[in-house]
Scaffold this motif. Sequence first.
Motif, short mmCIF file in Angstrom:
data_model
loop_
_atom_site.label_atom_id
_atom_site.label_comp_id
_atom_site.label_asym_id
_atom_site.label_seq_id
_atom_site.Cartn_x
_atom_site.Cartn_y
_atom_site.Cartn_z
N LEU A 210 0.83 -1.22 0.00
CA LEU A 210 0.00 0.00 0.00
C LEU A 210 0.86 1.26 0.00
CD1 LEU A 210 -2.80 -1.04 2.54
CD2 LEU A 210 -3.09 -0.57 0.10
N MET A 211 1.94 1.23 0.77
CA MET A 211 2.85 2.38 0.77
C MET A 211 3.42 2.61 -0.64
SD MET A 211 3.11 3.79 3.81
CE MET A 211 4.71 4.58 3.86
N GLY A 212 3.76 1.54 -1.33
CA GLY A 212 4.28 1.67 -2.70
C GLY A 212 3.24 2.20 -3.66
N TRP A 213 1.99 1.69 -3.53
CA TRP A 213 0.92 2.16 -4.41
C TRP A 213 0.64 3.65 -4.21
CZ3 TRP A 213 0.05 -0.46 -8.47
CH2 TRP A 213 0.06 -1.85 -8.47
N VAL A 214 0.66 4.10 -2.98
CA VAL A 214 0.42 5.53 -2.72
C VAL A 214 1.51 6.38 -3.38
CG1 VAL A 214 0.36 7.31 -0.93
CG2 VAL A 214 -0.92 5.19 -0.63
N THR A 228 -6.05 14.26 0.43
CA THR A 228 -6.63 12.92 0.58
C THR A 228 -5.56 11.85 0.59
OG1 THR A 228 -8.65 13.65 -0.54
CG2 THR A 228 -8.29 11.28 -0.36
N LEU A 229 -4.61 11.95 -0.36
CA LEU A 229 -3.53 10.97 -0.42
C LEU A 229 -2.64 11.04 0.83
CD1 LEU A 229 -2.44 11.14 -4.16
CD2 LEU A 229 -3.58 9.25 -3.00
N ASN A 230 -2.46 12.27 1.34
CA ASN A 230 -1.65 12.41 2.55
C ASN A 230 -2.30 11.72 3.74
OD1 ASN A 230 0.41 13.81 1.30
ND2 ASN A 230 -0.51 15.82 1.69
N GLU A 231 -3.64 11.85 3.84
CA GLU A 231 -4.35 11.18 4.94
C GLU A 231 -4.33 9.66 4.76
OE1 GLU A 231 -5.40 12.32 7.76
OE2 GLU A 231 -4.70 14.32 7.21
N MET A 232 -4.43 9.22 3.47
CA MET A 232 -4.31 7.79 3.22
C MET A 232 -2.94 7.29 3.67
SD MET A 232 -6.06 7.30 -0.54
CE MET A 232 -5.45 5.61 -0.65
N LYS A 237 0.55 4.44 7.57
CA LYS A 237 1.58 4.48 8.62
C LYS A 237 1.02 4.02 9.96
CE LYS A 237 4.41 8.13 6.55
NZ LYS A 237 4.89 9.52 6.65
N ARG A 238 -0.27 4.36 10.20
CA ARG A 238 -0.91 3.91 11.44
C ARG A 238 -1.04 2.39 11.45
NH1 ARG A 238 -1.06 5.41 16.31
NH2 ARG A 238 -0.91 7.48 15.38
N LEU A 239 -1.37 1.82 10.28
CA LEU A 239 -1.42 0.36 10.18
C LEU A 239 -0.05 -0.25 10.46
CD1 LEU A 239 -3.67 -0.29 7.05
CD2 LEU A 239 -4.17 -0.96 9.40
N TYR A 270 -3.91 13.23 14.99
CA TYR A 270 -4.28 12.17 14.06
C TYR A 270 -5.70 11.69 14.30
CZ TYR A 270 -4.64 7.43 12.22
OH TYR A 270 -5.08 6.30 11.57
N PHE A 271 -6.09 11.57 15.57
CA PHE A 271 -7.36 10.92 15.92
C PHE A 271 -8.58 11.81 15.66
CE2 PHE A 271 -10.60 9.62 19.07
CZ PHE A 271 -10.75 8.28 18.72
N LYS A 272 -8.45 13.10 15.94
CA LYS A 272 -9.65 13.94 15.92
C LYS A 272 -10.19 14.16 14.51
CE LYS A 272 -7.40 18.51 16.04
NZ LYS A 272 -7.28 19.75 16.83
N VAL A 273 -9.32 14.10 13.46
CA VAL A 273 -9.81 14.28 12.09
C VAL A 273 -10.57 13.04 11.62
CG1 VAL A 273 -7.99 15.90 11.49
CG2 VAL A 273 -7.64 13.45 11.10
N ARG A 274 -10.51 11.97 12.37
CA ARG A 274 -11.23 10.73 12.04
C ARG A 274 -12.41 10.51 12.97
NH1 ARG A 274 -6.30 10.90 10.55
NH2 ARG A 274 -5.55 9.77 8.70
N THR A 275 -12.79 11.59 13.66
CA THR A 275 -13.90 11.54 14.60
C THR A 275 -14.91 12.62 14.23
OG1 THR A 275 -12.28 10.91 16.30
CG2 THR A 275 -14.45 11.50 17.08
N SER A 276 -16.10 12.47 14.71
CA SER A 276 -17.17 13.44 14.43
C SER A 276 -16.76 14.86 14.82
CB SER A 276 -18.43 13.04 15.20
OG SER A 276 -19.41 14.05 15.10
N ASP A 277 -17.17 15.82 13.98
CA ASP A 277 -16.88 17.23 14.29
C ASP A 277 -17.64 17.72 15.51
OD1 ASP A 277 -15.24 17.36 12.10
OD2 ASP A 277 -16.82 18.07 10.73
#
Length: 409
Positions: A210-214, A228-232, A237-239, A270-277
Amino acid sequence: MNPYQYNQQRWKFFLLIFAAIIAAASLLYTNYLVRNLSKVERTKAEVWAMSTKSIMTMPDVDDEFITFVYSVRDSLAVPAIITDEKDNIVFWRDLDSTKTNIKTTAKDSSNHHLDYDPHYFEKQLNFMKKSHAPIILNLDNGAKWMVYYKDSWFLQQLRVFPYIQLSLIAIFLIIGYTVFNSIRKSEQNLVWVGLTKEAAHQLGTPISSLMGWVELIKLKFDAEDDETLNEMENDIKRLEIVADRFSKIGSTPVLHNANVYEVIAAYIRYFKVRTSDKIIFELTGDKHVEAKLNIPLFDWIIENLLKNAVNAIASEGKITVKISENIAKEEIFIDISDTGKGIPRSNFETVFQPGFTTRKRGWGLGLSLTKRMVHYHQGHIFVKDSEIGKGTTFRIILKSNLTYEPTEI
């Protein structure tokens, strides 16, 4: 309570009832034997008393009869004392020979002078009076003798034997349960360690791909700054970090000095952008305290607590992380508070047990793992405060200046 805990509690209850039945049956049967032996010993004491009376009050009978009476009396081994109506000791049997002695005059063998330890006899007589009702002997001259006796050594041992037996069985069961429980936990740990390491190994190849594909997508579409790609890429990296966490289970990770505020702030970003506003995050407190941390594992601690806080908030609310230091005790306090549904006080300890969960879906392992990882950092975690409908505060306590002795996680 999950099914595993329910079955475990049910079996413990059945085993407890079974053990209680065995103990009660043993005590009841022993008491039955004691009662019957007590009746036999009283009969022996009565026969002994009558034979002693015959010997001491009828000296003129023929020698053959006296010999028979002596043989009958001597065959009945019962510790006893005979007194007159004024508690003067007339005769005794089967007491401590070092504290008793009988002397007879040369003129008349029926005239007995008793030489004994008065304190010993007083103690024995009082004990016998409490043990059994006296046997009363009516003499020809109208006087009375009182025969007091106590249980034989065998009967005394029989009374306490079931308690000793049950105590030894209980000790054996406790030791056996502890040993087998330890073996079972060790086997479970080996299984979990094997599974986690295998999972980490299996995740390694697709994460690298996945890192290579990105990177290829960025080059092909000239999208180096695409959000979007940066967040992917951050998620990949989190994985990678998650896989690294699992690979560390069963080993001894290394701790390094780290700024606690900066580590927590980085994960919250990192966490708050993946949580409800609708959920607000606030990080406050001392920005300069340091502790020995393994950052991937410490992130896992914060992640579990923040996820629990998010799940506890129905729709909108606030999560606050406060860092403070107790300089006198060289301790760092990390308080993570939410405005969620709260935890009943009765569950303050239970929430850290494996399998405990209030959600319809979930393994109930998050807080259990969290506690274990905090313990690895030689700290501890607990529910500081909680109120139903208003929220919960978890507190982590770490040492700010400590020589660590790392252990396996």
